[in-house]
Design a protein around this motif. Structure first.
Motif, PDB file in Angstrom:
ATOM      1  N   ILE A  68      43.173  29.526  28.132  1.00 23.54           N
ATOM      2  CA  ILE A  68      44.362  28.676  28.089  1.00 23.54           C
ATOM      3  C   ILE A  68      45.612  29.512  27.784  1.00 23.54           C
ATOM      4  O   ILE A  68      46.665  29.323  28.392  1.00 23.54           O
ATOM      5  CB  ILE A  68      44.188  27.563  27.035  1.00 23.54           C
ATOM      6  N   TYR A  69      45.489  30.457  26.852  1.00 20.36           N
ATOM      7  CA  TYR A  69      46.626  31.301  26.486  1.00 20.36           C
ATOM      8  C   TYR A  69      47.043  32.184  27.659  1.00 20.36           C
ATOM      9  O   TYR A  69      48.241  32.299  27.975  1.00 20.36           O
ATOM     10  CB  TYR A  69      46.277  32.170  25.279  1.00 20.36           C
ATOM     11  N   LEU A  70      46.078  32.812  28.321  1.00 21.41           N
ATOM     12  CA  LEU A  70      46.396  33.699  29.439  1.00 21.41           C
ATOM     13  C   LEU A  70      47.031  32.936  30.606  1.00 21.41           C
ATOM     14  O   LEU A  70      47.996  33.403  31.217  1.00 21.41           O
ATOM     15  CB  LEU A  70      45.114  34.411  29.915  1.00 21.41           C
ATOM     16  N   ILE A  71      46.489  31.758  30.909  1.00 21.91           N
ATOM     17  CA  ILE A  71      47.041  30.947  31.995  1.00 21.91           C
ATOM     18  C   ILE A  71      48.466  30.507  31.659  1.00 21.91           C
ATOM     19  O   ILE A  71      49.368  30.594  32.492  1.00 21.91           O
ATOM     20  CB  ILE A  71      46.149  29.713  32.253  1.00 21.91           C
ATOM     21  N   SER A  72      48.657  30.070  30.422  1.00 21.66           N
ATOM     22  CA  SER A  72      49.976  29.595  30.000  1.00 21.66           C
ATOM     23  C   SER A  72      51.035  30.690  30.136  1.00 21.66           C
ATOM     24  O   SER A  72      52.112  30.468  30.710  1.00 21.66           O
ATOM     25  CB  SER A  72      49.906  29.117  28.549  1.00 21.66           C
ATOM     26  N   LYS A  73      50.733  31.875  29.618  1.00 24.20           N
ATOM     27  CA  LYS A  73      51.715  32.963  29.664  1.00 24.20           C
ATOM     28  C   LYS A  73      51.904  33.503  31.080  1.00 24.20           C
ATOM     29  O   LYS A  73      53.018  33.917  31.449  1.00 24.20           O
ATOM     30  CB  LYS A  73      51.299  34.095  28.712  1.00 24.20           C
TER      31      LYS A  73
ATOM     32  N   VAL B  55      37.235  39.016  35.058  1.00 22.60           N
ATOM     33  CA  VAL B  55      37.533  37.607  35.353  1.00 22.60           C
ATOM     34  C   VAL B  55      38.947  37.245  34.902  1.00 22.60           C
ATOM     35  O   VAL B  55      39.709  36.612  35.638  1.00 22.60           O
ATOM     36  CB  VAL B  55      36.499  36.680  34.683  1.00 22.60           C
ATOM     37  N   ASN B  56      39.293  37.643  33.692  1.00 23.22           N
ATOM     38  CA  ASN B  56      40.628  37.311  33.178  1.00 23.22           C
ATOM     39  C   ASN B  56      41.726  38.017  33.955  1.00 23.22           C
ATOM     40  O   ASN B  56      42.844  37.490  34.105  1.00 23.22           O
ATOM     41  CB  ASN B  56      40.725  37.671  31.694  1.00 23.22           C
ATOM     42  N   PHE B  57      41.452  39.214  34.462  1.00 26.72           N
ATOM     43  CA  PHE B  57      42.414  39.927  35.291  1.00 26.72           C
ATOM     44  C   PHE B  57      42.730  39.117  36.546  1.00 26.72           C
ATOM     45  O   PHE B  57      43.892  38.965  36.939  1.00 26.72           O
ATOM     46  CB  PHE B  57      41.849  41.297  35.677  1.00 26.72           C
ATOM     47  N   ILE B  58      41.675  38.565  37.155  1.00 28.01           N
ATOM     48  CA  ILE B  58      41.854  37.728  38.353  1.00 28.01           C
ATOM     49  C   ILE B  58      42.603  36.447  38.001  1.00 28.01           C
ATOM     50  O   ILE B  58      43.461  35.982  38.762  1.00 28.01           O
ATOM     51  CB  ILE B  58      40.484  37.395  38.978  1.00 28.01           C
ATOM     52  N   ILE B  59      42.302  35.881  36.827  1.00 32.55           N
ATOM     53  CA  ILE B  59      42.975  34.663  36.389  1.00 32.55           C
ATOM     54  C   ILE B  59      44.479  34.902  36.249  1.00 32.55           C
ATOM     55  O   ILE B  59      45.301  34.089  36.681  1.00 32.55           O
ATOM     56  CB  ILE B  59      42.377  34.168  35.057  1.00 32.55           C
ATOM     57  N   VAL B  60      44.845  36.026  35.631  1.00 30.98           N
ATOM     58  CA  VAL B  60      46.265  36.346  35.458  1.00 30.98           C
ATOM     59  C   VAL B  60      46.946  36.498  36.823  1.00 30.98           C
ATOM     60  O   VAL B  60      48.071  36.032  37.030  1.00 30.98           O
ATOM     61  CB  VAL B  60      46.425  37.638  34.627  1.00 30.98           C
ATOM     62  N   LEU B  61      46.261  37.146  37.765  1.00 26.43           N
ATOM     63  CA  LEU B  61      46.837  37.376  39.093  1.00 26.43           C
ATOM     64  C   LEU B  61      47.031  36.083  39.888  1.00 26.43           C
ATOM     65  O   LEU B  61      47.976  35.958  40.665  1.00 26.43           O
ATOM     66  CB  LEU B  61      45.939  38.321  39.904  1.00 26.43           C
ATOM     67  N   THR B  62      46.124  35.133  39.688  1.00 27.17           N
ATOM     68  CA  THR B  62      46.106  33.946  40.551  1.00 27.17           C
ATOM     69  C   THR B  62      46.457  32.644  39.846  1.00 27.17           C
ATOM     70  O   THR B  62      46.388  31.583  40.476  1.00 27.17           O
ATOM     71  CB  THR B  62      44.715  33.793  41.198  1.00 27.17           C
TER      72      THR B  62
END
Length: 211
Positions: free
Chosen positions: A26-31, A165-172
């Motif tokens: 949630i934090y990574l997506i939000s930022k 996985v989180n790297f891809i989440i930040v990118l997309t």
């Protein structure tokens, strides 16, 4: 060293953990959505350092506990099974929120705060500690060598999976948010798929035996 076929199952479990909605995601997506990819990557660096903190603490703790208290395996297995079932319920409970819906009016944070909050969000996340404490013992066997070495090996694998996985989440994140807003049915599909995998892992853990 832990056999490759057992590492594959551990990788699946680590993949499900990082993909299940929680404070880190949630934090990574939000930022990433509100401040851009650069802020998302800085936040991710903090999250990864939080994982490293957990790995060191849990690795030395498990080494002491598993060698001193053999029946601890059963206790940790029970905790892990119950927690996985809890995560499965959380995925499909009524009125659960779409994690890609964020408040875009939130204030922008500087690099230092992004990293610090990412680190603390992970360090203070009980899901990570419970995952390590309950899952690691299922794969650590005396015949494979040092308990500490095996625990650190699992930790490194988990960090690599989580980072990828989180790297891809930040990118997309921004694109995925738009996709889900336009295709709400896929939110339900994702939630039920996640719940099914979590339930499978819980059942498998419940019937696993110490070797």
């Amino acid at each position: 060293m832990i056999p490759f076929h057992e590492l594959l199952f551990f990788i699946l479990a680590a993949l499900v953990l990082v993909m299940s909605p929680g404070p880190n995601m949630i934090y990574l997506i939000s930022k990433s959505i509100t401040q851009g990819k650069k802020s998302g990557f800085i936040s991710l660096a903090g999250v990864v350092c939080g994982f490293l903190f957990h790995i060191v603490m849990v690795s030395f703790g498990l080494t002491a506990v598993l060698l001193a208290v053999p029946f601890a395996y059963g206790i940790l297995k029970t905790i892990g099974t119950v927690y996985l079932l809890y995560l499965a319920y959380q995925a499909i409970k009524p009125k659960s929120k779409n994690i890609f819906e964020v408040d875009k009016s939130s204030p922008h944070d500087g690099p230092k705060k992004l990293f610090t909050v990412g680190f603390l969000t992970n360090v203070l996340n009980p899901k990570v500690a419970v995952f390590y404490l309950s899952f690691f013992p299922q794969f650590i066997k005396p015949q494979y060598g040092s308990v500490l070495t095996q625990s650190l090996e699992l930790g490194v694998v988990q960090v690599l999976v989580s980072f990828s996985v989180n790297f891809i989440i930040v990118l997309t994140a921004a694109k995925v948010a738009v996709f889900f807003s336009n295709n709400p049915v896929w939110i339900k599909v994702q939630k039920w798929f996640m719940a099914s995998v979590l339930t499978y892992l819980a059942i498998k853990m419940a019937f696993s035996k110490a070797k």
